[in-house]
Scaffold this motif. Sequence first.
Motif, PDB file in Angstrom:
ATOM      1  N   ARG A 232       0.821  -1.212   0.000  1.00 27.96           N
ATOM      2  CA  ARG A 232       0.000   0.000   0.000  1.00 27.96           C
ATOM      3  C   ARG A 232       0.856   1.263   0.000  1.00 27.96           C
ATOM      4  N   HIS A 233       2.074   1.180   0.552  1.00 24.92           N
ATOM      5  CA  HIS A 233       2.921   2.375   0.627  1.00 24.92           C
ATOM      6  C   HIS A 233       3.495   2.794  -0.721  1.00 24.92           C
ATOM      7  N   ILE A 234       3.419   1.930  -1.705  1.00 26.92           N
ATOM      8  CA  ILE A 234       3.909   2.312  -3.037  1.00 26.92           C
ATOM      9  C   ILE A 234       3.024   3.406  -3.638  1.00 26.92           C
ATOM     10  N   PRO A 235       1.696   3.189  -3.774  1.00 26.25           N
ATOM     11  CA  PRO A 235       0.862   4.287  -4.299  1.00 26.25           C
ATOM     12  C   PRO A 235       0.787   5.481  -3.350  1.00 26.25           C
ATOM     13  N   ILE A 236       0.836   5.232  -2.029  1.00 29.36           N
ATOM     14  CA  ILE A 236       0.818   6.343  -1.075  1.00 29.36           C
ATOM     15  C   ILE A 236       2.019   7.249  -1.311  1.00 29.36           C
ATOM     16  N   GLY A 237       3.195   6.638  -1.472  1.00 29.58           N
ATOM     17  CA  GLY A 237       4.413   7.400  -1.700  1.00 29.58           C
ATOM     18  C   GLY A 237       4.382   8.168  -3.015  1.00 29.58           C
ATOM     19  N   LEU A 238       3.851   7.546  -4.064  1.00 35.00           N
ATOM     20  CA  LEU A 238       3.774   8.211  -5.363  1.00 35.00           C
ATOM     21  C   LEU A 238       2.817   9.393  -5.322  1.00 35.00           C
ATOM     22  N   ARG A 239       1.677   9.221  -4.658  1.00 33.79           N
ATOM     23  CA  ARG A 239       0.723  10.329  -4.544  1.00 33.79           C
ATOM     24  C   ARG A 239       1.319  11.474  -3.738  1.00 33.79           C
ATOM     25  N   PHE A 240       2.080  11.135  -2.693  1.00 31.52           N
ATOM     26  CA  PHE A 240       2.719  12.148  -1.862  1.00 31.52           C
ATOM     27  C   PHE A 240       3.713  12.978  -2.676  1.00 31.52           C
ATOM     28  N   LEU A 241       4.552  12.302  -3.444  1.00 30.76           N
ATOM     29  CA  LEU A 241       5.555  12.995  -4.248  1.00 30.76           C
ATOM     30  C   LEU A 241       4.898  13.877  -5.315  1.00 30.76           C
ATOM     31  N   LYS A 242       3.823  13.380  -5.908  1.00 32.51           N
ATOM     32  CA  LYS A 242       3.102  14.162  -6.915  1.00 32.51           C
ATOM     33  C   LYS A 242       2.502  15.415  -6.295  1.00 32.51           C
ATOM     34  N   TYR A 243       1.930  15.268  -5.104  1.00 35.20           N
ATOM     35  CA  TYR A 243       1.306  16.403  -4.422  1.00 35.20           C
ATOM     36  C   TYR A 243       2.348  17.465  -4.094  1.00 35.20           C
ATOM     37  N   VAL A 244       3.483  17.032  -3.552  1.00 39.18           N
ATOM     38  CA  VAL A 244       4.549  17.978  -3.193  1.00 39.18           C
ATOM     39  C   VAL A 244       5.058  18.702  -4.439  1.00 39.18           C
TER      40      VAL A 244
END
Length: 250
Positions: A232-244
């Motif tokens: 689950r942390h793979i998409p969470i991490g990608l969404r976080f980086l995109k948001y930043v």
Amino acid sequence: MKKPLISIITIVYNGIDTLKKTIDSIACQDYNGIEYIVVDGRSNDGTIDLIKANQSIISKWVSESDEGLYDAMNKGLDMASGDYVWFINSGDEIYHRYTISQMVDGFGDVFPDVVYGDTVMIDAEGSEIGERRLKPPVNLSWEDFRNGMLVSHQSILVSTKIAAKYNIKYRFSADYEWCLKALKAANSVHNSNQILSRFLDGGLTKQNIVPGLKERFDIMRRNFGLLPTVVRHIPIGLRFLKYVAINRRF
């Protein structure tokens, strides 16, 4: 129908620059059923004088040393006698003067166990800087928290019948576990469909992002399993980086 008593709890330490706005946002509410509790960590900057000057609004307060934020929050829970507890800490604000009355009007015939809503981020001057990165779903369940803390701690109210103590083993993410426990214990979860709070950007968790994420991973592992949490942390991490990258903040 009888209106619920809302125990609003504010944790503060040396908050002379932030506490007044929080108090004012509670004092202006057009809803009468409020028990306002302030837990101070033995401030030495004039905060106690500010508390004393607002005792017509503050129902109960204490000023003493504690073992950290979540220990202080547990003290607030012990002091609460309302139907719900709601943490609006120093610097945070209730969204507007009609927030509570509009929220309660939407309850219907039975008080829900958990009530939640959306959050707006503000800066130190009180200006809105945008919505929170994570958005609450239309229908919230504890399993949704496998995607992170979808509801800000400042925008969730929990019935005192099911509100647990905070696990002070966690110094930065005990609020995530607390909300997760509340949702697990709840028989009814109510979406207020409104913005409930204005959250002061740059709090304790954000100032300690790495240890906070480690704690949250441990909580997720215990509740959802190791492999699902890693995946689950793979998409969470990608969404976080995109948001930043898009918003230049997190």
